[in-house]
Each structure stands twice: as structure tokens, then as C-alpha cells.
Design a protein around this motif. Structure first.
Motif, PDB file in Angstrom:
ATOM      1  N   MET A  41     -44.145  43.352  34.900  1.00 59.16           N
ATOM      2  CA  MET A  41     -45.480  43.928  34.763  1.00 59.16           C
ATOM      3  C   MET A  41     -45.361  45.173  33.904  1.00 59.16           C
ATOM      4  SD  MET A  41     -47.125  43.629  38.598  1.00 59.16           S
ATOM      5  CE  MET A  41     -45.711  44.334  39.436  1.00 59.16           C
ATOM      6  N   VAL A  42     -46.348  45.419  33.072  1.00 54.82           N
ATOM      7  CA  VAL A  42     -46.366  46.614  32.233  1.00 54.82           C
ATOM      8  C   VAL A  42     -47.741  47.275  32.332  1.00 54.82           C
ATOM      9  CG1 VAL A  42     -44.626  45.782  30.593  1.00 54.82           C
ATOM     10  CG2 VAL A  42     -47.048  45.265  30.200  1.00 54.82           C
ATOM     11  N   ASN A  43     -47.829  48.510  31.846  1.00 55.59           N
ATOM     12  CA  ASN A  43     -49.120  49.196  31.852  1.00 55.59           C
ATOM     13  C   ASN A  43     -49.866  48.959  30.539  1.00 55.59           C
ATOM     14  OD1 ASN A  43     -47.862  50.996  30.009  1.00 55.59           O
ATOM     15  ND2 ASN A  43     -47.228  52.339  31.680  1.00 55.59           N
ATOM     16  N   HIS A  44     -51.074  49.448  30.480  1.00 53.41           N
ATOM     17  CA  HIS A  44     -51.918  49.200  29.313  1.00 53.41           C
ATOM     18  C   HIS A  44     -51.359  49.857  28.053  1.00 53.41           C
ATOM     19  CE1 HIS A  44     -55.869  48.027  31.609  1.00 53.41           C
ATOM     20  NE2 HIS A  44     -54.794  47.401  32.065  1.00 53.41           N
ATOM     21  N   GLU A  45     -50.704  51.006  28.202  1.00 51.36           N
ATOM     22  CA  GLU A  45     -50.107  51.672  27.039  1.00 51.36           C
ATOM     23  C   GLU A  45     -49.058  50.780  26.385  1.00 51.36           C
ATOM     24  OE1 GLU A  45     -51.865  54.844  29.578  1.00 51.36           O
ATOM     25  OE2 GLU A  45     -50.590  53.101  29.960  1.00 51.36           O
ATOM     26  N   SER A  46     -48.299  50.069  27.203  1.00 50.80           N
ATOM     27  CA  SER A  46     -47.281  49.175  26.664  1.00 50.80           C
ATOM     28  C   SER A  46     -47.920  47.996  25.931  1.00 50.80           C
ATOM     29  CB  SER A  46     -46.378  48.662  27.787  1.00 50.80           C
ATOM     30  OG  SER A  46     -45.616  49.708  28.338  1.00 50.80           O
ATOM     31  N   MET A  47     -48.993  47.460  26.485  1.00 58.01           N
ATOM     32  CA  MET A  47     -49.690  46.355  25.827  1.00 58.01           C
ATOM     33  C   MET A  47     -50.307  46.806  24.506  1.00 58.01           C
ATOM     34  SD  MET A  47     -49.287  43.623  27.691  1.00 58.01           S
ATOM     35  CE  MET A  47     -50.636  42.463  27.414  1.00 58.01           C
ATOM     36  N   PHE A  48     -50.758  48.050  24.464  1.00 56.51           N
ATOM     37  CA  PHE A  48     -51.274  48.596  23.205  1.00 56.51           C
ATOM     38  C   PHE A  48     -50.147  48.763  22.196  1.00 56.51           C
ATOM     39  CE2 PHE A  48     -52.007  52.240  20.431  1.00 56.51           C
ATOM     40  CZ  PHE A  48     -53.189  51.868  19.806  1.00 56.51           C
ATOM     41  N   PHE A 100     -53.083  38.187  31.875  1.00 57.19           N
ATOM     42  CA  PHE A 100     -53.424  38.228  33.294  1.00 57.19           C
ATOM     43  C   PHE A 100     -53.277  39.667  33.770  1.00 57.19           C
ATOM     44  CE2 PHE A 100     -52.093  33.692  33.139  1.00 57.19           C
ATOM     45  CZ  PHE A 100     -53.243  33.126  33.661  1.00 57.19           C
ATOM     46  N   GLU A 101     -54.408  40.320  34.036  1.00 57.60           N
ATOM     47  CA  GLU A 101     -54.391  41.680  34.576  1.00 57.60           C
ATOM     48  C   GLU A 101     -54.455  41.617  36.098  1.00 57.60           C
ATOM     49  OE1 GLU A 101     -57.502  44.096  32.969  1.00 57.60           O
ATOM     50  OE2 GLU A 101     -56.267  44.694  31.272  1.00 57.60           O
ATOM     51  N   LEU A 102     -53.763  42.559  36.735  1.00 58.03           N
ATOM     52  CA  LEU A 102     -53.839  42.652  38.182  1.00 58.03           C
ATOM     53  C   LEU A 102     -55.044  43.496  38.557  1.00 58.03           C
ATOM     54  CD1 LEU A 102     -50.100  43.134  39.150  1.00 58.03           C
ATOM     55  CD2 LEU A 102     -51.380  41.039  38.770  1.00 58.03           C
ATOM     56  N   ALA A 103     -55.885  42.971  39.409  1.00 55.99           N
ATOM     57  CA  ALA A 103     -57.135  43.641  39.761  1.00 55.99           C
ATOM     58  C   ALA A 103     -56.866  45.011  40.360  1.00 55.99           C
ATOM     59  CB  ALA A 103     -57.924  42.780  40.754  1.00 55.99           C
ATOM     60  N   ALA A 104     -57.741  45.941  40.040  1.00 58.48           N
ATOM     61  CA  ALA A 104     -57.719  47.298  40.602  1.00 58.48           C
ATOM     62  C   ALA A 104     -56.388  48.000  40.359  1.00 58.48           C
ATOM     63  CB  ALA A 104     -58.038  47.265  42.096  1.00 58.48           C
ATOM     64  N   SER A 105     -55.787  47.733  39.185  1.00 61.25           N
ATOM     65  CA  SER A 105     -54.549  48.441  38.848  1.00 61.25           C
ATOM     66  C   SER A 105     -54.433  48.532  37.336  1.00 61.25           C
ATOM     67  CB  SER A 105     -53.329  47.704  39.413  1.00 61.25           C
ATOM     68  OG  SER A 105     -52.982  46.608  38.595  1.00 61.25           O
ATOM     69  N   ASP A 106     -53.443  49.301  36.879  1.00 64.98           N
ATOM     70  CA  ASP A 106     -53.182  49.445  35.449  1.00 64.98           C
ATOM     71  C   ASP A 106     -52.136  48.435  34.993  1.00 64.98           C
ATOM     72  OD1 ASP A 106     -53.308  50.709  32.886  1.00 64.98           O
ATOM     73  OD2 ASP A 106     -51.484  51.832  33.344  1.00 64.98           O
ATOM     74  N   TYR A 107     -51.757  47.490  35.857  1.00 65.21           N
ATOM     75  CA  TYR A 107     -50.665  46.588  35.556  1.00 65.21           C
ATOM     76  C   TYR A 107     -51.143  45.271  34.962  1.00 65.21           C
ATOM     77  CZ  TYR A 107     -47.899  49.746  38.494  1.00 65.21           C
ATOM     78  OH  TYR A 107     -47.284  50.835  39.039  1.00 65.21           O
ATOM     79  N   VAL A 108     -50.306  44.740  34.049  1.00 65.16           N
ATOM     80  CA  VAL A 108     -50.565  43.466  33.399  1.00 65.16           C
ATOM     81  C   VAL A 108     -49.298  42.637  33.492  1.00 65.16           C
ATOM     82  CG1 VAL A 108     -51.321  42.324  31.273  1.00 65.16           C
ATOM     83  CG2 VAL A 108     -52.052  44.675  31.742  1.00 65.16           C
ATOM     84  N   LEU A 109     -49.422  41.344  33.848  1.00 64.66           N
ATOM     85  CA  LEU A 109     -48.267  40.452  33.819  1.00 64.66           C
ATOM     86  C   LEU A 109     -47.869  40.209  32.365  1.00 64.66           C
ATOM     87  CD1 LEU A 109     -49.373  37.825  36.501  1.00 64.66           C
ATOM     88  CD2 LEU A 109     -47.679  39.634  36.784  1.00 64.66           C
ATOM     89  N   ILE A 110     -46.600  40.320  32.057  1.00 64.70           N
ATOM     90  CA  ILE A 110     -46.183  40.282  30.650  1.00 64.70           C
ATOM     91  C   ILE A 110     -46.406  38.902  30.029  1.00 64.70           C
ATOM     92  CG2 ILE A 110     -44.518  42.152  30.896  1.00 64.70           C
ATOM     93  CD1 ILE A 110     -42.287  40.044  30.904  1.00 64.70           C
ATOM     94  N   PRO A 111     -46.938  38.862  28.802  1.00 64.89           N
ATOM     95  CA  PRO A 111     -47.074  37.592  28.099  1.00 64.89           C
ATOM     96  C   PRO A 111     -45.773  37.174  27.433  1.00 64.89           C
ATOM     97  CG  PRO A 111     -48.007  39.351  26.784  1.00 64.89           C
ATOM     98  CD  PRO A 111     -47.561  39.973  28.080  1.00 64.89           C
ATOM     99  N   THR A 112     -44.838  38.130  27.300  1.00 67.89           N
ATOM    100  CA  THR A 112     -43.540  37.914  26.689  1.00 67.89           C
ATOM    101  C   THR A 112     -42.699  39.155  26.947  1.00 67.89           C
ATOM    102  OG1 THR A 112     -42.356  37.849  24.565  1.00 67.89           O
ATOM    103  CG2 THR A 112     -44.618  38.636  24.510  1.00 67.89           C
ATOM    104  N   ALA A 113     -41.381  38.987  27.018  1.00 68.40           N
ATOM    105  CA  ALA A 113     -40.501  40.142  27.220  1.00 68.40           C
ATOM    106  C   ALA A 113     -40.491  41.074  26.014  1.00 68.40           C
ATOM    107  CB  ALA A 113     -39.075  39.676  27.532  1.00 68.40           C
TER     108      ALA A 113
END
Length: 426
Positions: free
Chosen positions: A198-205, A218-231
Motif C-alpha cells: 500500500m502507498v500514499n497519494h503522494e507516491s501515486m502522484f 483500488f483505494e482503501l476507504a477512509a484512508s490515504d492508502y492505495v493498493l499498489i498497481p505495480t511495484a
């Protein structure tokens, strides 16, 4: 992310390059106009602030000389109101500027073929000859079910469509594939990493998935975490907001991780089999390089991915993607496509890309050049080495036998305790 100053000073050339990536020139003209408004406002703001400082000094001088400061106070209040309005307008313009900049794709490298879609990609080379079967071949999903190593029905029951269970020798085969890949990449100097899944939105940006491709994740509800689409995401962001020592470059990372993708917009495509799942394993390669070496590193990375396919004995081809088919962050991409006999075609199994300084600017990954001591943006590269599920699919189809069994490629047998075949159960 593109450099606004570079866009400003090379507007016509960049407009042409980005048009080849599907960016309408009106968007760039809007960006240019906003930039001009921003720069004009900055001048007005600085002028007003200087005048406010002068008015403030005049008030102090009047008070010292016991004179009436009301005129200077009135002038300062007027200037303060102007500055507040300028700051408000400036914030609005900068937000609009950032929104456009964040959604502009990378500039294609000069040798990338111009084209609209995958039909304009250019084949570079092929390796291996597809096998001629003298019996009716099966698709990998049918093989997996018959061998009782892939369970789609229970995957769908437990989670939903495009999920599955690997069982028995199927699970061992999947594990053997990614362990083999990691060992091969380690031989080439990659440091193995187990990253967060899982990573935060800054990492996805930082790597370019956000904000433009938020619906694909896939974002986790009520959190800043996102399941990674790739390492690629955690590996590239490993050095986010850091300055590396130039003498330590290049840096190579590799990791096996699950990848989670919503597959938005792919309804009806590859609904059966291991090609397009919501959760799958992938071995990733990431490199941090000095700009002058990054294209040599891209060739090496592509060769590293090819090495896996060669040792597995899987026929493949290499294509260079055209401007209209490249990923958002890429400046140049090679795709490796493996032969799937049941589909009688080549299918993507790896993408190796040089993003130049596009991701590095977003994530502020820099290095101090030992030659001149200056801090500069480095180049980042990423590649699949390989998509594990698709590799399993290719093995099942290319190594199937007439009796329904599947032969295990020789290089994988040490990872499967010497097993050389997955037989049909009696």
C-alpha cells in the motif's frame, strides 16, 4: 511532470510533440495564457508590496516627526487590499496551471515512432519459433482447470470475477516462476526489495498514476492508502524528496509484489484466463540513472526481461511503442510480447520504459553531480521482469502435451523440487 519553463521557451516544438500524444493544442495555449497571467500578477504583487513597504516607512517617519500619517495609512490599506486580491487571483491561476501540468503526458523521445494506436507500433526483433502442435491445443484456462491447478469458480465465489485460486503444483509453478525471475535479476546487479503493498497519494502522484488515472486503482476507504498497481510505485518513490550522490548511480531495484488494478475501461476484454486480473503477481525492475546513461540502461533492462523468456524457452517479440500507445509517464517504451499458441498471437508480458526526468520532477528525486557539484534531476526507468501470471499462462500453453499434461521448463525444476511435469490426475 513537464518543466513549465521548458514549455514556455520551446512552445511550438513541444506542442507538436504533445500533439503526437493526443494533446490538443488548445490546452497548451490555455496553459501559456495562464502562465502569462501568473507572471504578470507576480510583477504587480511585487510592485504593490514594494509600495506598501514605502507607505509603511512613510507612516513611521510621519509619527517620528509628529505629522499626520492618515494619508500614508490610507495608501497602505489600499495596497494591502490589492495585494490580498492579487494573492487570491494568483492562487487560482496556479491551481489551474498545476491541474493542466499534472495531466500532460511525457514528451516522446526523438526516435519513438509517431502513431495513433497499437497498430502503429514497430516490431524490433523476434526470438524463438512457435511450436507446431500435432494435436488440438487448449487455452491455458482450460488446461489449468483440467489439471486442477487453477480454480476460477471458487475465486469468483470468494471474491468476484477476475480472481482465482492457484492450487498444488499450480501454486508451486507460480512461486517457482517469480523466484527464478528474482534470482536472474539479482545476477544482473539488481537489489531485491520487498516493498509495501500500500502507498500514499503522494507516491501515486510521484510516478504519474495520480491524479489522471485514479479510477484505475483500488483505494482503501477512509484512508490515504492505495493498493499498489505495480511495484514500480513504491520502488520509484523509495528516493522521493531525496538527493542521491552521483557516484552511487545507477541504482537497480527489483521486487516481486501483488498488483491490484480495477481494469477500468476494459469491460469485455480478456474475461477468461490469467491475462487481465484484478490481482496478480509481477516482478518489477526499477532503475535510477544519470540522464546521459539512461537510454543505455533502457536497452540493458529490456535485455534483462528478454533473458527470462529465453531461459524459459518462450518465443517472443520486441516492439517499440508509438507515441499514441505509450504510457503516460514514458518517453520511450519497449514491449515484450510472448507467444500464446491457443490465441495464435503474441501478447504483452513486459513493458520497459525510460521516463527520463518526468517522474523525478514529480517526486523530486535528484542527485548531486560529482563533476560540477550541482543538484540535478535524475532519470527513472521501470520494467516488468516479468508479469508472473502471464508467464504461467505462456508456460501452460507452450509446454502442453497431447496427454493433457504440462512439461515444466528445465530452469524451473530446481524451484519445484525436481518436478518435471504436471500430470492429469487419474
Amino acid at each position: 511532470m513537464l518543466d513549465l519553463k521548458h514549455i514556455r521557451t520551446n512552445f511550438d516544438a513541444l506542442a507538436s510533440d504533445l500533439a503526437n500524444r493526443g494533446v490538443e493544442v488548445d490546452i497548451l495555449h490555455k496553459l501559456k495564457k495562464l502562465d502569462e497571467q501568473r507572471r504578470s500578477l507576480l510583477v504587480k504583487t511585487e510592485t504593490a508590496k514594494a509600495e506598501r513597504n514605502t507607505a509603511s516607512a512613510a507612516i513611521a517617519q510621519a509619527k517620528r516627526q509628529k505629522e499626520d500619517p492618515s494619508e500614508a495609512i490610507s495608501a497602505m490599506k489600499k495596497l494591502a487590499a490589492e495585494i490580498k486580491q492579487f494573492d487570491h487571483e494568483l492562487a487560482e491561476i496556479e491551481e489551474k496551471l498545476q491541474t493542466i501540468l499534472w495531466e500532460l503526458p511525457n514528451i516522446p523521445a526523438k526516435d519513438v515512432p509517431v502513431g495513433a494506436d497499437e497498430s502503429d507500433n514497430v516490431e524490433v526483433r523476434r526470438w524463438g519459433k512457435p511450436k507446431d502442435f500435432d494435436f488440438d491445443i487448449k487455452a491455458h484456462w482450460d488446461i489449468g482447470e483440467a489439471l486442477e491447478i487453477l480454480d476460477w469458480e471458487r475465486g469468483g465465489k470468494v471474491t468476484g470475477s477476475r480472481f482465482l485460486f492457484y492450487k498444488g503444483l499450480g501454486a508451486q509453478l507460480e512461486r517457482a516462476v517469480y523466484n527464478f525471475m528474482l534470482d536472474e535479476h539479482a545476477k544482473e546487479g539488481y537489489t531485491e526489495v520487498i516493498p509495501p503493498y500500500m502507498v500514499n497519494h503522494e507516491s501515486m502522484f510521484g510516478t504519474g498514476q495520480y491524479p489522471k488515472f485514479k479510477e484505475d486503482t483500488f483505494e482503501l476507504a477512509a484512508s490515504d492508502y492505495v493498493l499498489i498497481p505495480t511495484a514500480e510505485v513504491p520502488l520509484t518513490n523509495y528516493y522521493r524528496d531525496e538527493i542521491l550522490d552521483g557516484k552511487d548511480l545507477p541504482v537497480y531495484f527489483t521486487a516481486m509484489s501483488p498488483s491490484f488494478r480495477s481494469e477500468a475501461g476494459s469491460a469485455g476484454r480478456d474475461t477468461r484466463g490469467l491475462i487481465r486480473l484484478h490481482q496478480f503477481h509481477k516482478v518489477e525492475m526499477v532503475k535510477f540513472s544519470k540522464p546521459e546513461n539512461s537510454y543505455d540502461e533502457l536497452e540493458k533492462m529490456t535485455a534483462n526481461a528478454e533473458n527470462i523468456l529465453k531461459k524459459l524457452g518462450l518465443p517472443y517479440r520486441v516492439i517499440v511503442l508509438c507515441t499514441g500507445d505509450m504510457g503516460f509517464s514514458a518517453a520511450k517504451t519497449y514491449d515484450l510480447e510472448v507467444w500464446l499458441p491457443a490465441q495464435n498471437t503474441y501478447r504483452e508480458i513486459s513493458s520497459c520504459s525510460n521516463t527520463e526526468d518526468f517522474q523525478a520532477r514529480r517526486a523530486q528525486i535528484r542527485y548531486r553531480d560529482e563533476a560540477d557539484g550541482k543538484v540535478k534531476l535524475l532519470h527513472t526507468l521501470n520494467g516488468s521482469g516479468l508479469a508472473v501470471g502471464r508467464t504461467v499462462a505462456a508456460i501452460l500453453e507452450n509446454y502442453q502435451n497431447e496427454d493433457g499434461s504440462v512439461t515444466i521448463p528445465e530452469v524451473l525444476r530446481p524451484y519445484m523440487k525436481g518436478t518435471d511435469r504436471i500430470p492429469l490426475k487419474p
